[in-house]
Design a protein around this motif. Sequence first.
Motif, PDB file in Angstrom:
ATOM      1  N   VAL A   1      45.738  43.017  43.732  1.00  0.00           N
ATOM      2  CA  VAL A   1      44.362  43.399  43.373  1.00  0.00           C
ATOM      3  C   VAL A   1      43.845  42.658  42.135  1.00  0.00           C
ATOM      4  O   VAL A   1      42.756  42.948  41.651  1.00  0.00           O
ATOM      5  N   LEU A   2      44.606  41.700  41.636  1.00  0.00           N
ATOM      6  CA  LEU A   2      44.229  41.040  40.388  1.00  0.00           C
ATOM      7  C   LEU A   2      43.047  40.087  40.509  1.00  0.00           C
ATOM      8  O   LEU A   2      42.269  39.939  39.561  1.00  0.00           O
ATOM      9  N   LYS A   3      42.888  39.438  41.631  1.00  0.00           N
ATOM     10  CA  LYS A   3      41.852  38.425  41.779  1.00  0.00           C
ATOM     11  C   LYS A   3      40.475  39.021  41.498  1.00  0.00           C
ATOM     12  O   LYS A   3      40.104  40.044  42.063  1.00  0.00           O
ATOM     13  N   GLY A   4      39.723  38.393  40.609  1.00  0.00           N
ATOM     14  CA  GLY A   4      38.395  38.872  40.250  1.00  0.00           C
ATOM     15  C   GLY A   4      38.362  39.735  39.009  1.00  0.00           C
ATOM     16  O   GLY A   4      37.280  40.030  38.489  1.00  0.00           O
ATOM     17  N   LYS A   5      39.533  40.159  38.529  1.00  0.00           N
ATOM     18  CA  LYS A   5      39.584  40.866  37.248  1.00  0.00           C
ATOM     19  C   LYS A   5      39.666  39.816  36.141  1.00  0.00           C
ATOM     20  O   LYS A   5      39.481  38.621  36.391  1.00  0.00           O
ATOM     21  N   SER A   6      39.941  40.211  34.925  1.00  0.00           N
ATOM     22  CA  SER A   6      39.961  39.260  33.818  1.00  0.00           C
ATOM     23  C   SER A   6      41.090  39.585  32.848  1.00  0.00           C
ATOM     24  O   SER A   6      41.631  40.695  32.848  1.00  0.00           O
ATOM     25  N   VAL A   7      41.443  38.596  32.055  1.00  0.00           N
ATOM     26  CA  VAL A   7      42.354  38.792  30.929  1.00  0.00           C
ATOM     27  C   VAL A   7      41.557  38.586  29.655  1.00  0.00           C
ATOM     28  O   VAL A   7      40.863  37.569  29.506  1.00  0.00           O
ATOM     29  N   VAL A   8      41.640  39.556  28.762  1.00  0.00           N
ATOM     30  CA  VAL A   8      40.908  39.480  27.489  1.00  0.00           C
ATOM     31  C   VAL A   8      41.909  39.529  26.343  1.00  0.00           C
ATOM     32  O   VAL A   8      42.760  40.424  26.291  1.00  0.00           O
ATOM     33  N   PHE A   9      41.819  38.567  25.445  1.00  0.00           N
ATOM     34  CA  PHE A   9      42.598  38.586  24.206  1.00  0.00           C
ATOM     35  C   PHE A   9      41.688  39.075  23.082  1.00  0.00           C
ATOM     36  O   PHE A   9      40.534  38.656  22.980  1.00  0.00           O
TER      37      PHE A   9
ATOM     38  N   PHE B   1      38.616  36.038  23.191  1.00  0.00           N
ATOM     39  CA  PHE B   1      38.425  35.082  24.297  1.00  0.00           C
ATOM     40  C   PHE B   1      38.930  35.710  25.586  1.00  0.00           C
ATOM     41  O   PHE B   1      39.732  36.657  25.570  1.00  0.00           O
ATOM     42  N   CYS B   2      38.450  35.203  26.698  1.00  0.00           N
ATOM     43  CA  CYS B   2      38.755  35.839  27.974  1.00  0.00           C
ATOM     44  C   CYS B   2      38.648  34.839  29.110  1.00  0.00           C
ATOM     45  O   CYS B   2      38.049  33.771  28.956  1.00  0.00           O
ATOM     46  N   ALA B   3      39.221  35.192  30.264  1.00  0.00           N
ATOM     47  CA  ALA B   3      39.158  34.301  31.431  1.00  0.00           C
ATOM     48  C   ALA B   3      39.292  35.120  32.718  1.00  0.00           C
ATOM     49  O   ALA B   3      39.892  36.205  32.737  1.00  0.00           O
ATOM     50  N   LEU B   4      38.750  34.560  33.762  1.00  0.00           N
ATOM     51  CA  LEU B   4      38.803  35.151  35.094  1.00  0.00           C
ATOM     52  C   LEU B   4      40.178  34.974  35.712  1.00  0.00           C
ATOM     53  O   LEU B   4      40.765  33.890  35.633  1.00  0.00           O
ATOM     54  N   ILE B   5      40.703  36.021  36.339  1.00  0.00           N
ATOM     55  CA  ILE B   5      41.953  35.915  37.089  1.00  0.00           C
ATOM     56  C   ILE B   5      41.635  35.367  38.477  1.00  0.00           C
ATOM     57  O   ILE B   5      40.816  35.924  39.205  1.00  0.00           O
ATOM     58  N   GLN B   6      42.307  34.278  38.825  1.00  0.00           N
ATOM     59  CA  GLN B   6      42.076  33.595  40.099  1.00  0.00           C
ATOM     60  C   GLN B   6      43.315  33.656  40.991  1.00  0.00           C
ATOM     61  O   GLN B   6      44.407  33.897  40.543  1.00  0.00           O
TER      62      GLN B   6
END
Length: 222
Positions: A200-208, A217-222
């Motif tokens: 279920v990770l795709k489309g969520k994000s990682v935020v530092f 900073f943050c990025a999209l989980i692909q």
Amino acid sequence: MKGVIIATLASLASAKITASDLSTLPFDKADELVGRSGVRYAAFRGDANSPLGFTYFTPSGALGFSIGNLKNLDEISGVDGCAEGGLLYHIHDAWDNINGTSTTGGTNCGKANTQNHYDPGAACGKASNNQYCVNNGGCVPGSSAAGDQGYDCNPETFQENNYVCEVGDLSSKFGKAEVKYGRTSGFYSEPTTPSTYYDVLKGKSVVFHCNSGARAFCALIQ
């Protein structure tokens, strides 16, 4: 011959990458994750002042990050001493209203765009995105799987009882990301194999976040 070479390159690009490969992949080689099977990743890219690197997750429960170019964290976060004491990092529930696959700053990475922590088990920390948590108007208190002491997630309690932690509260589960010489890295394994949340990770994000909690900073989980 040309067709054979193209087919070979395509096969290599889609080849499954191992946790061992990931733990030794340099932070500036995130492009090598594109098209690989058996990995979800968030790649941090941008201008010369932006973090450069990646976070990854595998079906077996292995996860980690390798990020460089972090000497400008105070500038991009607006927080003096952003990395002092270590960075917090989490899986957030969304990636909305953002052009591209990574960005910086508290506004761009804010709740309106990335929401709060992914918490399907209702462990209910103060930044949980689960609607059933007390903090969101529900009735479930923090870390209720272990009693009524409130949210109590750290590497020790997580090893004793996985359910006291939000799935997305990675830095509380595994420890903060210490920044040295403008770089940080960490490699961990979830205690449950296979991963209970990989699919279920795709489309969520990682935020530092800065140690203060400000989003950096943050990025999209692909």
